[in-house]
Design an enzyme around this catalytic site. Structure first.
Site, PDB file in Angstrom:
ATOM      1  N   CYS A  32       0.845  -1.195   0.000  1.00 14.29           N
ATOM      2  CA  CYS A  32       0.000   0.000   0.000  1.00 14.29           C
ATOM      3  C   CYS A  32       0.885   1.252   0.000  1.00 14.29           C
ATOM      4  O   CYS A  32       1.684   1.458   0.911  1.00 14.29           O
ATOM      5  CB  CYS A  32      -0.902   0.005   1.229  1.00 14.29           C
ATOM      6  SG  CYS A  32      -1.813   1.544   1.401  1.00 14.29           S
ATOM      7  N   HIS A  79      -3.864   1.061   8.000  1.00 12.24           N
ATOM      8  CA  HIS A  79      -4.402   0.693   6.688  1.00 12.24           C
ATOM      9  C   HIS A  79      -5.871   0.280   6.755  1.00 12.24           C
ATOM     10  O   HIS A  79      -6.665   0.627   5.880  1.00 12.24           O
ATOM     11  CB  HIS A  79      -3.561  -0.454   6.116  1.00 12.24           C
ATOM     12  CG  HIS A  79      -4.007  -0.898   4.761  1.00 12.24           C
ATOM     13  ND1 HIS A  79      -3.576  -0.291   3.603  1.00 12.24           N
ATOM     14  CD2 HIS A  79      -4.855  -1.883   4.384  1.00 12.24           C
ATOM     15  CE1 HIS A  79      -4.142  -0.891   2.567  1.00 12.24           C
ATOM     16  NE2 HIS A  79      -4.920  -1.863   3.008  1.00 12.24           N
ATOM     17  N   ASN A 119     -13.634   9.468  -2.222  1.00 12.88           N
ATOM     18  CA  ASN A 119     -14.301   8.363  -2.895  1.00 12.88           C
ATOM     19  C   ASN A 119     -14.077   7.139  -2.027  1.00 12.88           C
ATOM     20  O   ASN A 119     -12.952   6.842  -1.660  1.00 12.88           O
ATOM     21  CB  ASN A 119     -13.685   8.098  -4.273  1.00 12.88           C
ATOM     22  CG  ASN A 119     -13.845   9.284  -5.210  1.00 12.88           C
ATOM     23  OD1 ASN A 119     -14.817  10.026  -5.116  1.00 12.88           O
ATOM     24  ND2 ASN A 119     -12.884   9.462  -6.099  1.00 12.88           N
ATOM     25  N   HIS A 132      -8.350   7.577   2.970  1.00  9.98           N
ATOM     26  CA  HIS A 132      -7.807   8.831   2.458  1.00  9.98           C
ATOM     27  C   HIS A 132      -8.863   9.576   1.658  1.00  9.98           C
ATOM     28  O   HIS A 132      -9.869   9.000   1.247  1.00  9.98           O
ATOM     29  CB  HIS A 132      -6.581   8.577   1.570  1.00  9.98           C
ATOM     30  CG  HIS A 132      -6.912   8.006   0.217  1.00  9.98           C
ATOM     31  ND1 HIS A 132      -7.316   6.700   0.042  1.00  9.98           N
ATOM     32  CD2 HIS A 132      -6.918   8.570  -1.014  1.00  9.98           C
ATOM     33  CE1 HIS A 132      -7.540   6.475  -1.244  1.00  9.98           C
ATOM     34  NE2 HIS A 132      -7.321   7.591  -1.907  1.00  9.98           N
TER      35      HIS A 132
HETATM   36 ZN   LIG Z   1      -2.362   1.289   3.573  1.00 14.88          ZN
END
Ligand SMILES: [Zn+2]
Ligand SMILES: [Zn+2]
Ligand SMILES: [Zn+2]
Length: 304
Positions: A32, A79, A119, A132
């Site tokens: 990620c 995450h 989104n 995010h």
């Molecule tokens: Zn992440």
């Protein structure tokens, strides 16, 4: 570089950002790019071993200087999470980050409109699951905020203040309120469970909010998102759109509010904008806003 072309028939700009085709698409959990760079681990976009909130320039920008901006706002270094699951202090801090970006990008000559959005969910086309959002600094006033300004002119006053008066007089579509914000399903919502979170007092942007209003805005936003997740007992996909006053020219009209467009009409059924929506511009919905509001009120209660 991206390119802008004006579509004469629609009277609107279209941005071509060809390089975006190469952007990271749903990387596996161990790669990620929005994770912190852990000691001994792979380098990510963020060269920090831990962080709270990070903002950086989008590597695959739709807009960039000297013709706008595109930024990524990472809400947390964890995450597996979501905006709704952030600690209250972090969600409040995010409001201050947004405010700062609105101020800084809005001060730029090449930015006419600062648009903060998120989104969420693969249904919306999300390419990274890490919690995010994004910020675009448009080098022009985009059509949706332009329509809202036109509504102000047509109605002879702030359209958002007038909409809230209407919602309050009716009452059936209000789903939540605190001292600073009112949350409701609009009288003529386009999406089945669309909801708007608006500042109760006339505030053109995050810049003119009191600190307590920013805190209560974060509470209102998290309350709604948690309600969404409870509605169908699944992570609700949505587009979150923050509308504020344009920053170009000398116009400062606008009224801070946050719109949510979830594309689901049932737990596993998507509402596709199709023939009528795309070709004629008329939304056809199978959920009445009053019924959506009742379901969301109940979901918010369940979530709290
Ligand atoms: Zn992440
Ligand atoms: Zn207003
Ligand atoms: Zn709006």
């Amino acid at each position: 570089m991206s390119e802008l072309r004006f579509n004469e028939l629609r009277g609107e700009e279209v941005a071509y950002a060809i390089h975006r085709q190469d952007r990271t698409f749903l990387p596996d959990r161990d790669h990620c790019p929005l994770d912190p760079t852990r000691p001994g681990g792979p380098a990510t976009e963020i060269p920090l071993a831990q962080f709270e909130i990070v903002v950086f320039d989008n590597r695959f920008p739709a807009f960039e200087a000297p013709a706008g901006a595109a930024e990524v706002v990472v809400y947390t270094d964890e995450h597996d999470g979501s905006f709704g699951a952030l600690a209250a202090e972090r969600a409040e801090a995010l409001m201050w980050v947004w405010r700062h970006r609105y101020m800084e990008l809005g001060a730029r000559e090449d930015v006419e409109y600062v648009y903060i959005f998120e989104n969420r969910g693969v249904e919306i086309g999300v390419t990274l699951h890490h919690p995010h959002g994004q910020i675009y600094g448009y080098p022009f006033l985009p059509p949706v905020p332009a329509l809202e300004l036109a509504a102000d002119t047509r109605l002879g006053g702030c359209s958002q203040c007038i909409a809230m008066e209407r919602e309050r007089a009716d009452g059936r579509r209000i789903i939540y309120e605190n001292e600073a914000v009112l949350t409701y399903v609009p009288h003529a919502a386009r999406w089945p469970y669309e909801a708007h979170v608006a500042l109760r007092r006339h505030r053109d942007s995050l810049l003119t909010c009191e600190p307590e209003e920013l805190r209560l805005l974060s509470v209102g936003l998290q309350t709604l998102v948690r309600g969404y997740d409870a509605l169908f007992a699944r992570a609700m996909p949505y587009v979150m759109a923050v509308h504020q006053a344009p920053t170009g020219g000398d116009r400062r009209d606008g009224h801070l509010h946050v719109e949510f467009y979830p594309p689901l009409r049932e737990a596993d059924k998507l509402k596709y904008p199709a023939g009528s929506e795309q070709g004629a511009g008329t939304f056809i919905s199978d959920v009445l806003p009053e019924d959506a509001a009742a379901a969301l009120r109940e979901a918010i209660l369940r979530a709290s």
